[in-house]
Design a protein around this motif. Sequence first.
Motif, PDB file in Angstrom:
ATOM      1  N   ASN A   1       0.842  -1.193   0.000  1.00 41.15           N
ATOM      2  CA  ASN A   1       0.000   0.000   0.000  1.00 41.15           C
ATOM      3  C   ASN A   1       0.882   1.249   0.000  1.00 41.15           C
ATOM      4  O   ASN A   1       1.406   1.646   1.037  1.00 41.15           O
ATOM      5  N   PRO A   2       1.073   1.902  -1.154  1.00 42.17           N
ATOM      6  CA  PRO A   2       1.957   3.062  -1.235  1.00 42.17           C
ATOM      7  C   PRO A   2       1.445   4.279  -0.471  1.00 42.17           C
ATOM      8  O   PRO A   2       2.181   5.241  -0.263  1.00 42.17           O
ATOM      9  N   ARG A   3       0.182   4.248  -0.025  1.00 41.80           N
ATOM     10  CA  ARG A   3      -0.395   5.350   0.760  1.00 41.80           C
ATOM     11  C   ARG A   3      -0.170   5.179   2.253  1.00 41.80           C
ATOM     12  O   ARG A   3      -0.442   6.095   3.034  1.00 41.80           O
ATOM     13  N   LEU A   4       0.308   4.019   2.666  1.00 37.47           N
ATOM     14  CA  LEU A   4       0.488   3.751   4.090  1.00 37.47           C
ATOM     15  C   LEU A   4       1.694   4.525   4.611  1.00 37.47           C
ATOM     16  O   LEU A   4       2.816   4.321   4.158  1.00 37.47           O
ATOM     17  N   VAL A   5       1.468   5.431   5.561  1.00 35.61           N
ATOM     18  CA  VAL A   5       2.562   6.263   6.072  1.00 35.61           C
ATOM     19  C   VAL A   5       2.709   6.192   7.591  1.00 35.61           C
ATOM     20  O   VAL A   5       3.761   6.510   8.125  1.00 35.61           O
ATOM     21  N   ARG A   6       1.672   5.796   8.302  1.00 35.90           N
ATOM     22  CA  ARG A   6       1.644   5.859   9.760  1.00 35.90           C
ATOM     23  C   ARG A   6       1.689   7.315  10.215  1.00 35.90           C
ATOM     24  O   ARG A   6       2.125   8.185   9.502  1.00 35.90           O
ATOM     25  N   GLY A   7       1.248   7.590  11.428  1.00 36.63           N
ATOM     26  CA  GLY A   7       1.079   8.985  11.845  1.00 36.63           C
ATOM     27  C   GLY A   7       2.182   9.556  12.690  1.00 36.63           C
ATOM     28  O   GLY A   7       2.072  10.684  13.146  1.00 36.63           O
ATOM     29  N   LEU A   8       3.260   8.814  12.919  1.00 37.18           N
ATOM     30  CA  LEU A   8       4.286   9.272  13.850  1.00 37.18           C
ATOM     31  C   LEU A   8       5.569   9.634  13.113  1.00 37.18           C
ATOM     32  O   LEU A   8       5.948   8.990  12.139  1.00 37.18           O
ATOM     33  N   ASP A   9       6.268  10.636  13.627  1.00 36.56           N
ATOM     34  CA  ASP A   9       7.425  11.174  12.923  1.00 36.56           C
ATOM     35  C   ASP A   9       8.633  10.240  12.905  1.00 36.56           C
ATOM     36  O   ASP A   9       9.511  10.379  12.057  1.00 36.56           O
ATOM     37  N   TYR A  10       8.721   9.299  13.843  1.00 38.08           N
ATOM     38  CA  TYR A  10       9.990   8.578  13.989  1.00 38.08           C
ATOM     39  C   TYR A  10      10.198   7.427  13.010  1.00 38.08           C
ATOM     40  O   TYR A  10      11.287   6.867  12.925  1.00 38.08           O
ATOM     41  N   TYR A  11       9.198   7.066  12.211  1.00 46.53           N
ATOM     42  CA  TYR A  11       9.352   5.900  11.338  1.00 46.53           C
ATOM     43  C   TYR A  11      10.280   6.162  10.149  1.00 46.53           C
ATOM     44  O   TYR A  11      10.262   7.231   9.550  1.00 46.53           O
ATOM     45  N   THR A  12      11.082   5.165   9.829  1.00 51.06           N
ATOM     46  CA  THR A  12      11.890   5.150   8.612  1.00 51.06           C
ATOM     47  C   THR A  12      11.744   3.763   7.980  1.00 51.06           C
ATOM     48  O   THR A  12      11.483   2.775   8.670  1.00 51.06           O
ATOM     49  N   HIS A  13      11.932   3.704   6.674  1.00 51.50           N
ATOM     50  CA  HIS A  13      11.866   2.434   5.939  1.00 51.50           C
ATOM     51  C   HIS A  13      10.533   1.726   6.176  1.00 51.50           C
ATOM     52  O   HIS A  13       9.491   2.280   5.914  1.00 51.50           O
ATOM     53  N   THR A  14      10.537   0.536   6.730  1.00 46.52           N
ATOM     54  CA  THR A  14       9.342  -0.315   6.760  1.00 46.52           C
ATOM     55  C   THR A  14       8.252   0.224   7.685  1.00 46.52           C
ATOM     56  O   THR A  14       8.512   0.595   8.831  1.00 46.52           O
ATOM     57  N   VAL A  15       7.015   0.240   7.180  1.00 47.00           N
ATOM     58  CA  VAL A  15       5.832   0.474   8.007  1.00 47.00           C
ATOM     59  C   VAL A  15       4.797  -0.586   7.640  1.00 47.00           C
ATOM     60  O   VAL A  15       4.764  -1.068   6.510  1.00 47.00           O
ATOM     61  N   PHE A  16       3.966  -0.962   8.610  1.00 45.13           N
ATOM     62  CA  PHE A  16       2.976  -2.012   8.347  1.00 45.13           C
ATOM     63  C   PHE A  16       1.751  -1.822   9.216  1.00 45.13           C
ATOM     64  O   PHE A  16       1.806  -1.194  10.279  1.00 45.13           O
ATOM     65  N   GLU A  17       0.635  -2.346   8.751  1.00 38.84           N
ATOM     66  CA  GLU A  17      -0.611  -2.356   9.518  1.00 38.84           C
ATOM     67  C   GLU A  17      -1.343  -3.665   9.270  1.00 38.84           C
ATOM     68  O   GLU A  17      -1.411  -4.143   8.137  1.00 38.84           O
ATOM     69  N   PHE A  18      -1.890  -4.221  10.350  1.00 37.26           N
ATOM     70  CA  PHE A  18      -2.806  -5.358  10.260  1.00 37.26           C
ATOM     71  C   PHE A  18      -4.208  -4.794  10.455  1.00 37.26           C
ATOM     72  O   PHE A  18      -4.492  -4.164  11.473  1.00 37.26           O
ATOM     73  N   ILE A  19      -5.071  -5.011   9.484  1.00 40.69           N
ATOM     74  CA  ILE A  19      -6.387  -4.372   9.459  1.00 40.69           C
ATOM     75  C   ILE A  19      -7.475  -5.438   9.444  1.00 40.69           C
ATOM     76  O   ILE A  19      -7.401  -6.414   8.693  1.00 40.69           O
ATOM     77  N   SER A  20      -8.483  -5.244  10.286  1.00 42.69           N
ATOM     78  CA  SER A  20      -9.610  -6.172  10.361  1.00 42.69           C
ATOM     79  C   SER A  20     -10.910  -5.426  10.099  1.00 42.69           C
ATOM     80  O   SER A  20     -11.063  -4.269  10.503  1.00 42.69           O
ATOM     81  N   GLN A  21     -11.836  -6.079   9.430  1.00 36.67           N
ATOM     82  CA  GLN A  21     -13.159  -5.508   9.187  1.00 36.67           C
ATOM     83  C   GLN A  21     -14.140  -5.860  10.304  1.00 36.67           C
ATOM     84  O   GLN A  21     -15.326  -5.516  10.222  1.00 36.67           O
ATOM     85  N   GLU A  22     -13.646  -6.499  11.357  1.00 33.06           N
ATOM     86  CA  GLU A  22     -14.537  -7.019  12.399  1.00 33.06           C
ATOM     87  C   GLU A  22     -14.775  -6.032  13.540  1.00 33.06           C
ATOM     88  O   GLU A  22     -15.536  -6.323  14.454  1.00 33.06           O
ATOM     89  N   ILE A  23     -14.115  -4.851  13.516  1.00 27.17           N
ATOM     90  CA  ILE A  23     -14.235  -3.931  14.658  1.00 27.17           C
ATOM     91  C   ILE A  23     -14.717  -2.549  14.230  1.00 27.17           C
ATOM     92  O   ILE A  23     -14.423  -1.554  14.889  1.00 27.17           O
ATOM     93  N   GLY A  24     -15.442  -2.455  13.149  1.00 22.64           N
ATOM     94  CA  GLY A  24     -15.987  -1.171  12.732  1.00 22.64           C
ATOM     95  C   GLY A  24     -15.026  -0.394  11.854  1.00 22.64           C
ATOM     96  O   GLY A  24     -14.091  -0.939  11.272  1.00 22.64           O
ATOM     97  N   SER A  25     -15.244   0.934  11.789  1.00 21.33           N
ATOM     98  CA  SER A  25     -14.492   1.777  10.861  1.00 21.33           C
ATOM     99  C   SER A  25     -13.015   1.903  11.240  1.00 21.33           C
ATOM    100  O   SER A  25     -12.169   2.129  10.384  1.00 21.33           O
ATOM    101  N   GLN A  26     -12.709   1.793  12.531  1.00 18.89           N
ATOM    102  CA  GLN A  26     -11.313   1.889  12.978  1.00 18.89           C
ATOM    103  C   GLN A  26     -10.715   0.490  12.965  1.00 18.89           C
ATOM    104  O   GLN A  26     -10.668  -0.198  13.962  1.00 18.89           O
ATOM    105  N   GLY A  27     -10.222   0.070  11.789  1.00 18.31           N
ATOM    106  CA  GLY A  27      -9.905  -1.339  11.597  1.00 18.31           C
ATOM    107  C   GLY A  27      -8.503  -1.778  11.926  1.00 18.31           C
ATOM    108  O   GLY A  27      -8.208  -2.973  11.875  1.00 18.31           O
TER     109      GLY A  27
END
Length: 307
Positions: free
Chosen positions: A253-279
Amino acid sequence: MLEKIQKIRGFQDIYGENAKKYRYIVDTFRKTFLDYNFQEIILPYVEDVSLFKRSVGEATDIVQKEMYVFTDKGGRDVALRPEGTAGCVRAYIEEKMYAEGGYHKLFYEGAMFRYERPQAGRYRQFHQIGAEIFGVSSYLADVELISMVYKILKNLKIDFRLEINTLGDFQSRKEYISKLIEYLKNYENSLCQDCRRRIHENPLRVLDCKVESCKEITKDAPKITESLPKEAIERFEKIKESLKAISVDFIENPRLVRGLDYYTHTVFEFISQEIGSQGTIAAGGRYDNLVEQLEDHQRQHSALQQV
C-alpha cells in the motif's frame, strides 16, 4: 441529593467474559514474545511531555490534540503515555542497555491514554502490547516482527489483511514531502480542515486521511516509492521476498505512512473488518534514528542545566 458517580466517558470496565478474552489475548501475545526471546520491560504510565514531542512529533495529532497533559505538584509538565515506543526507547537510553552490547528484544503491555472522540473501537484508555528490537540493522528484524504478529493473529483466529510500505530514510522522505506539498497545494481549498493544516505541519498524514474527498484527491498524488534511493528499494524488495518465502500474505500500500514522525523504511498495519471503521488492530515500523534523536536531546538538556 448525591450526584450519581459513573465512569468517565471514553473509559470502560472490563469484567466477566470480556475480562477472560482480554487475558487470553494478552497471554497469547506474551507467550509468543517469550518464544521469540523477547524480554519484558514494565514502563511508567507517566512521562515527561517533551519525550513525546521529541519522538512522536509536535505536529502529530497525538501531541497536538490527543495527549492527557498536566502540570504535577512539582511544576513538571507530564503526560499520560499515549503509546509505548517512546518510553521504551527512553528506558533503553536511560538504563544504558546499549552498554551491554549486542541486541535487545523487549516487549511491554498495559494501558495507554489518548483524548479521542469516543467511537466504536476507540477509547480514551486503551490497552496495548508492543515489541521493540534494538541494535539490529538487518531487514530481517522487520521480517521477524511482522511474521511474529502475523502468527499471533492467526492463532487468535482473527480475520485480517496485512498492508506494508516503505518510507525510505529521512533524506529521501524529506525530498518526497517537498513533492507532495507541491501537489497538495493545488487542491488545498478542497481538502478537509485537518488536511489543510497538515499540509504545513505533517503532510504525510494527508495520505492517511479517511475523508472521502481527501482520498479522491490523494489517489493521484506522487508515490513515495518514486522518490527512494536504490538501496531503500532493494531493502524493501528483500523484505517482500522474505515474507513471501515464509507464506506471510500482504498487500503493498503506497499510501500507508503511519502517523508518527519517527518511522523510517518499513511500516505495516494489520487491518480487520470485524471492529468497525477503525480497523487497525496492530501496526508499527522501523525507527533507525529515534535513539540518536533522544540521546541528542538529553545531551542538550544536560548542557543547559550545567550552564
